[in-house]
Design an enzyme around this catalytic site. Structure first.
Site, PDB file in Angstrom:
ATOM      1  N   TYR A  58       0.874  -0.966  -0.591  1.00  0.00           N
ATOM      2  CA  TYR A  58      -0.057   0.130  -0.158  1.00  0.00           C
ATOM      3  C   TYR A  58       1.269   1.469  -0.118  1.00  0.00           C
ATOM      4  O   TYR A  58       0.268   2.383  -0.873  1.00  0.00           O
ATOM      5  CB  TYR A  58      -1.127  -0.164   1.196  1.00  0.00           C
ATOM      6  CG  TYR A  58      -2.380  -1.289   1.228  1.00  0.00           C
ATOM      7  CD1 TYR A  58      -2.222  -2.309   1.653  1.00  0.00           C
ATOM      8  CD2 TYR A  58      -3.165  -0.528   0.453  1.00  0.00           C
ATOM      9  CE1 TYR A  58      -3.075  -3.540   1.290  1.00  0.00           C
ATOM     10  CE2 TYR A  58      -3.702  -1.408  -0.450  1.00  0.00           C
ATOM     11  CZ  TYR A  58      -3.871  -3.105   0.819  1.00  0.00           C
ATOM     12  OH  TYR A  58      -5.462  -3.772   0.015  1.00  0.00           O
ATOM     13  N   ARG A  61       0.965   2.121  -3.563  1.00  0.00           N
ATOM     14  CA  ARG A  61       0.381   2.833  -4.192  1.00  0.00           C
ATOM     15  C   ARG A  61       0.245   4.219  -3.700  1.00  0.00           C
ATOM     16  O   ARG A  61      -0.401   4.907  -4.251  1.00  0.00           O
ATOM     17  CB  ARG A  61      -0.766   1.332  -4.420  1.00  0.00           C
ATOM     18  CG  ARG A  61      -0.837   0.308  -5.009  1.00  0.00           C
ATOM     19  CD  ARG A  61      -1.655  -0.643  -4.495  1.00  0.00           C
ATOM     20  NE  ARG A  61      -3.154  -0.417  -4.931  1.00  0.00           N
ATOM     21  CZ  ARG A  61      -4.245  -0.284  -4.525  1.00  0.00           C
ATOM     22  NH1 ARG A  61      -4.457  -1.708  -3.407  1.00  0.00           N
ATOM     23  NH2 ARG A  61      -5.264  -0.658  -4.844  1.00  0.00           N
ATOM     24  N   HIS A 113     -14.870   0.516  -0.236  1.00  0.00           N
ATOM     25  CA  HIS A 113     -13.599  -0.340  -0.076  1.00  0.00           C
ATOM     26  C   HIS A 113     -12.267   0.779   0.494  1.00  0.00           C
ATOM     27  O   HIS A 113     -11.571  -0.217   0.506  1.00  0.00           O
ATOM     28  CB  HIS A 113     -12.895  -0.352  -2.238  1.00  0.00           C
ATOM     29  CG  HIS A 113     -13.833  -2.021  -2.104  1.00  0.00           C
ATOM     30  ND1 HIS A 113     -13.231  -2.772  -3.640  1.00  0.00           N
ATOM     31  CD2 HIS A 113     -14.868  -2.651  -1.543  1.00  0.00           C
ATOM     32  CE1 HIS A 113     -14.531  -3.003  -3.774  1.00  0.00           C
ATOM     33  NE2 HIS A 113     -15.514  -3.680  -2.711  1.00  0.00           N
ATOM     34  N   CYS A 121      -6.783   2.467  12.713  1.00  0.00           N
ATOM     35  CA  CYS A 121      -5.739   1.458  14.116  1.00  0.00           C
ATOM     36  C   CYS A 121      -6.861   0.320  13.637  1.00  0.00           C
ATOM     37  O   CYS A 121      -7.407   0.741  14.322  1.00  0.00           O
ATOM     38  CB  CYS A 121      -6.271   2.394  15.495  1.00  0.00           C
ATOM     39  SG  CYS A 121      -4.972   1.383  16.721  1.00  0.00           S
TER      40      CYS A 121
HETATM   41  C1  BV8 Z   1     -17.735  -9.601   1.240  1.00  0.00           C
HETATM   42  C2  BV8 Z   1      -9.607  -2.760  -2.213  1.00  0.00           C
HETATM   43  C3  BV8 Z   1     -18.049 -11.048   3.453  1.00  0.00           C
HETATM   44  C4  BV8 Z   1      -8.673  -3.351  -1.825  1.00  0.00           C
HETATM   45  C5  BV8 Z   1     -10.845  -4.245  -2.945  1.00  0.00           C
HETATM   46  C6  BV8 Z   1     -20.915 -13.258  -3.338  1.00  0.00           C
HETATM   47  C7  BV8 Z   1     -20.905 -12.537  -2.498  1.00  0.00           C
HETATM   48  C8  BV8 Z   1     -20.785 -12.271  -1.328  1.00  0.00           C
HETATM   49  C9  BV8 Z   1     -18.579 -11.657  -1.635  1.00  0.00           C
HETATM   50  C10 BV8 Z   1     -18.142 -12.692  -1.945  1.00  0.00           C
HETATM   51  C11 BV8 Z   1     -19.449 -13.579  -2.804  1.00  0.00           C
HETATM   52  N1  BV8 Z   1     -17.848 -14.096  -4.175  1.00  0.00           N
HETATM   53  C12 BV8 Z   1     -16.853 -13.824  -3.270  1.00  0.00           C
HETATM   54  C13 BV8 Z   1     -17.022 -13.329  -2.828  1.00  0.00           C
HETATM   55  C14 BV8 Z   1     -15.553 -12.696  -2.507  1.00  0.00           C
HETATM   56  C15 BV8 Z   1     -14.841 -11.901  -2.691  1.00  0.00           C
HETATM   57  C16 BV8 Z   1     -14.964 -12.170  -4.069  1.00  0.00           C
HETATM   58  O1  BV8 Z   1     -16.001 -10.615  -4.051  1.00  0.00           O
HETATM   59  N2  BV8 Z   1     -14.008 -11.848  -4.308  1.00  0.00           N
HETATM   60  C17 BV8 Z   1     -13.810 -12.170  -5.841  1.00  0.00           C
HETATM   61  C18 BV8 Z   1     -12.342 -12.480  -6.655  1.00  0.00           C
HETATM   62  C19 BV8 Z   1     -14.428 -13.222  -6.170  1.00  0.00           C
HETATM   63  N3  BV8 Z   1     -15.428 -10.469  -1.679  1.00  0.00           N
HETATM   64  C20 BV8 Z   1     -15.083 -10.024  -0.278  1.00  0.00           C
HETATM   65  O2  BV8 Z   1     -13.936 -10.702   0.679  1.00  0.00           O
HETATM   66  C21 BV8 Z   1     -15.997  -8.544  -0.456  1.00  0.00           C
HETATM   67  N4  BV8 Z   1     -16.159  -8.624   1.042  1.00  0.00           N
HETATM   68  O3  BV8 Z   1     -17.987 -10.079   0.517  1.00  0.00           O
HETATM   69  O4  BV8 Z   1     -17.207  -9.279   3.335  1.00  0.00           O
HETATM   70  C22 BV8 Z   1     -18.459  -9.808   4.987  1.00  0.00           C
HETATM   71  C23 BV8 Z   1     -19.755 -10.107   5.227  1.00  0.00           C
HETATM   72  C24 BV8 Z   1     -20.353 -10.550   6.760  1.00  0.00           C
HETATM   73  C25 BV8 Z   1     -19.410  -9.872   6.838  1.00  0.00           C
HETATM   74  C26 BV8 Z   1     -18.592  -9.650   7.052  1.00  0.00           C
HETATM   75  C27 BV8 Z   1     -17.733  -9.727   5.306  1.00  0.00           C
HETATM   76  C28 BV8 Z   1     -15.113  -7.126   0.160  1.00  0.00           C
HETATM   77  C29 BV8 Z   1     -14.653  -6.818  -1.818  1.00  0.00           C
HETATM   78  C30 BV8 Z   1     -13.146  -6.213  -1.212  1.00  0.00           C
HETATM   79  C31 BV8 Z   1     -11.951  -6.270  -1.547  1.00  0.00           C
HETATM   80  N5  BV8 Z   1     -11.221  -5.319  -1.960  1.00  0.00           N
HETATM   81  N6  BV8 Z   1     -10.771  -3.025  -2.927  1.00  0.00           N
HETATM   82  C32 BV8 Z   1      -7.508  -2.252  -2.228  1.00  0.00           C
HETATM   83  O5  BV8 Z   1      -7.825  -1.675  -3.616  1.00  0.00           O
HETATM   84  O6  BV8 Z   1      -6.326  -2.829  -2.559  1.00  0.00           O
HETATM   85  S1  BV8 Z   1     -11.666  -5.731  -4.377  1.00  0.00           S
HETATM   86  C33 BV8 Z   1     -10.467  -5.171  -5.410  1.00  0.00           C
HETATM   87  O7  BV8 Z   1     -11.302  -5.393  -6.828  1.00  0.00           O
HETATM   88  C34 BV8 Z   1      -9.905  -3.823  -6.382  1.00  0.00           C
HETATM   89  O8  BV8 Z   1      -9.847  -3.460  -5.593  1.00  0.00           O
HETATM   90  C35 BV8 Z   1     -11.203  -3.088  -6.659  1.00  0.00           C
HETATM   91  O9  BV8 Z   1     -12.005  -2.482  -5.992  1.00  0.00           O
HETATM   92  C36 BV8 Z   1     -12.592  -4.037  -6.520  1.00  0.00           C
HETATM   93  C37 BV8 Z   1     -12.671  -4.295  -7.924  1.00  0.00           C
HETATM   94  O10 BV8 Z   1     -12.448  -4.266  -9.357  1.00  0.00           O
HETATM   95  P1  BV8 Z   1     -12.448  -2.892 -11.093  1.00  0.00           P
HETATM   96  O11 BV8 Z   1     -12.417  -2.138  -9.836  1.00  0.00           O
HETATM   97  O12 BV8 Z   1     -13.136  -3.611 -11.613  1.00  0.00           O
HETATM   98  O13 BV8 Z   1     -10.919  -3.459 -11.007  1.00  0.00           O
HETATM   99  P2  BV8 Z   1     -10.501  -4.832 -12.365  1.00  0.00           P
HETATM  100  O14 BV8 Z   1      -8.741  -4.268 -12.875  1.00  0.00           O
HETATM  101  O15 BV8 Z   1     -10.925  -5.820 -11.627  1.00  0.00           O
HETATM  102  O16 BV8 Z   1     -11.295  -4.128 -13.924  1.00  0.00           O
HETATM  103  C38 BV8 Z   1     -10.945  -3.125 -14.604  1.00  0.00           C
HETATM  104  C39 BV8 Z   1     -12.091  -2.882 -15.956  1.00  0.00           C
HETATM  105  O17 BV8 Z   1     -12.214  -1.624 -16.259  1.00  0.00           O
HETATM  106  C40 BV8 Z   1     -11.982  -3.693 -16.467  1.00  0.00           C
HETATM  107  O18 BV8 Z   1     -13.475  -4.279 -16.625  1.00  0.00           O
HETATM  108  C41 BV8 Z   1     -10.636  -3.145 -17.673  1.00  0.00           C
HETATM  109  O19 BV8 Z   1     -11.832  -3.792 -19.076  1.00  0.00           O
HETATM  110  C42 BV8 Z   1     -12.421  -1.570 -17.834  1.00  0.00           C
HETATM  111  N7  BV8 Z   1     -11.205  -0.529 -18.016  1.00  0.00           N
HETATM  112  C43 BV8 Z   1      -9.461  -0.666 -18.343  1.00  0.00           C
HETATM  113  N8  BV8 Z   1      -8.731   0.162 -18.910  1.00  0.00           N
HETATM  114  C44 BV8 Z   1     -10.085   1.259 -19.278  1.00  0.00           C
HETATM  115  C45 BV8 Z   1     -11.106   0.619 -18.725  1.00  0.00           C
HETATM  116  N9  BV8 Z   1     -12.742   1.224 -18.409  1.00  0.00           N
HETATM  117  C46 BV8 Z   1     -12.683   2.295 -19.070  1.00  0.00           C
HETATM  118  N10 BV8 Z   1     -12.164   3.157 -19.569  1.00  0.00           N
HETATM  119  C47 BV8 Z   1     -10.311   2.694 -19.705  1.00  0.00           C
HETATM  120  N11 BV8 Z   1      -8.921   3.436 -20.200  1.00  0.00           N
END
Ligand code: BV8
Length: 238
Positions: A58, A61, A113, A121
């Site tokens: 982090y 970043r 997020h 903390c």
């Molecule tokens: C939780 C911060 C539960 C950190 C991030 C079903 C339901 C609920 C949860 C889940 C579920 N299935 C699985 C889960 C668990 C998990 C999850 O989703 N896993 C995935 C991988 C399957 N989810 C979680 O853990 C979430 N929490 O569910 O908690 C709970 C319940 C009760 C009590 C407690 C807990 C938490 C998820 C948050 C994680 N943190 N970010 C950091 O940034 O370091 S997520 C991470 O992915 C990123 O940070 C970002 O925020 C997020 C999404 O990514 P995108 O923004 O979409 O980026 P990506 O690169 O994927 O895509 C970019 C797009 O832009 C592409 O399509 C590309 O084509 C396009 N693009 C590129 N260039 C351009 C463009 N578009 C336009 N113009 C351009 N020039």
């Protein structure tokens, strides 16, 4: 003041809106998750196991975000213009932890997020603005304990922020826009279904079709700095 389009708008943004500003996305071939594993840097377990490794991820970043060549692009500014024209009708929910929407002048937004420029903390929960490196050596100036300062960021397995406010806005909105997100991460990837189930029109604006593209009424492809200003002008023209 032009009349709003007749209802509220919820906008979800992801890393793609910041790509043309010079910040990496996550799942593009040159993205962040191609270089590091989620399990090593973006889970509470990773932080418990090796906090310095997480801080290094982090800190790198955060320094990048604060570099002088990084700033909002035309897509961020177009959303700020939409909010300025229809101030009571637009809610921006961003998955991004950068502050580029704020730097473009956006006022009403939810960082579901968390925020890279804030620290929390782990012991007392105190949240504060933070632009320097974080490390395990630092102590919290609220509770005095050291080793617990972490980025104010939602890791995988942690609950995203302000979910109640987001879901009530999705239930009431007439238009849901998803911009620059791959639709892989939940619960954000489920917002389009929630909006559609309450009768909203749903539009995706992305460089390429997302994982959930078939769930949208309309899908517009192209770079955000081109398609978002054009879409906003279309909206404002009525
Ligand atoms: C939780 C911060 C539960 C950190 C991030 C079903 C339901 C609920 C949860 C889940 C579920 N299935 C699985 C889960 C668990 C998990 C999850 O989703 N896993 C995935 C991988 C399957 N989810 C979680 O853990 C979430 N929490 O569910 O908690 C709970 C319940 C009760 C009590 C407690 C807990 C938490 C998820 C948050 C994680 N943190 N970010 C950091 O940034 O370091 S997520 C991470 O992915 C990123 O940070 C970002 O925020 C997020 C999404 O990514 P995108 O923004 O979409 O980026 P990506 O690169 O994927 O895509 C970019 C797009 O832009 C592409 O399509 C590309 O084509 C396009 N693009 C590129 N260039 C351009 C463009 N578009 C336009 N113009 C351009 N020039």
């Amino acid at each position: 003041m032009t009349r709003s389009h007749g209802g509220s708008i919820v906008i979800l943004t992801g890393a793609g809106i910041s790509k043309e500003s010079g910040l990496d996305t996550f799942r593009d071939t040159d993205g962040i998750w191609a270089k590091v594993r989620i399990e090593d840097v973006a889970t509470p377990e990773a932080f418990a196991r090796n906090p310095s490794r997480v801080h290094e991820f982090y800190n790198t970043r955060r320094r990048r975000l604060l570099a002088e060549d990084i700033g909002p692009n035309a897509a961020h500014r177009a959303l700020t213009e939409l909010e300025a024209q229809w101030p009571e009708s637009v809610l921006l929910v961003t998955q991004n932890i950068d502050d580029l929407h704020e730097r473009a002048g956006h006022r009403q937004l939810i960082h579901m997020h968390g925020e890279l420029l804030k620290a929390r903390c782990a012991f007392c929960g105190c949240i504060r603005a933070w632009r320097a490196d974080l490390s395990v050596a630092l102590s919290c100036d609220a509770c005095g304990r050291s080793g617990g300062l972490r980025p104010h960021v939602v890791w995988f397995g942690e609950m995203p922020l302000e979910m109640d406010a987001i879901f009530s806005a999705l239930a009431a909105c007439k238009l849901f826009l998803s911009i620059g997100t791959s639709g892989h991460v939940y619960p954000a990837a489920g917002f389009v279904g929630a909006a559609a189930s309450h009768g909203a029109r749903t539009v995706e604006l992305n460089l390429e079709p997302s994982a959930g593209t078939s769930l949208f009424d309309e899908s517009i492809q192209g770079p955000a700095s081109v398609i978002v200003p054009a879409f906003v002008q279309r909206l404002l023209a009525g």
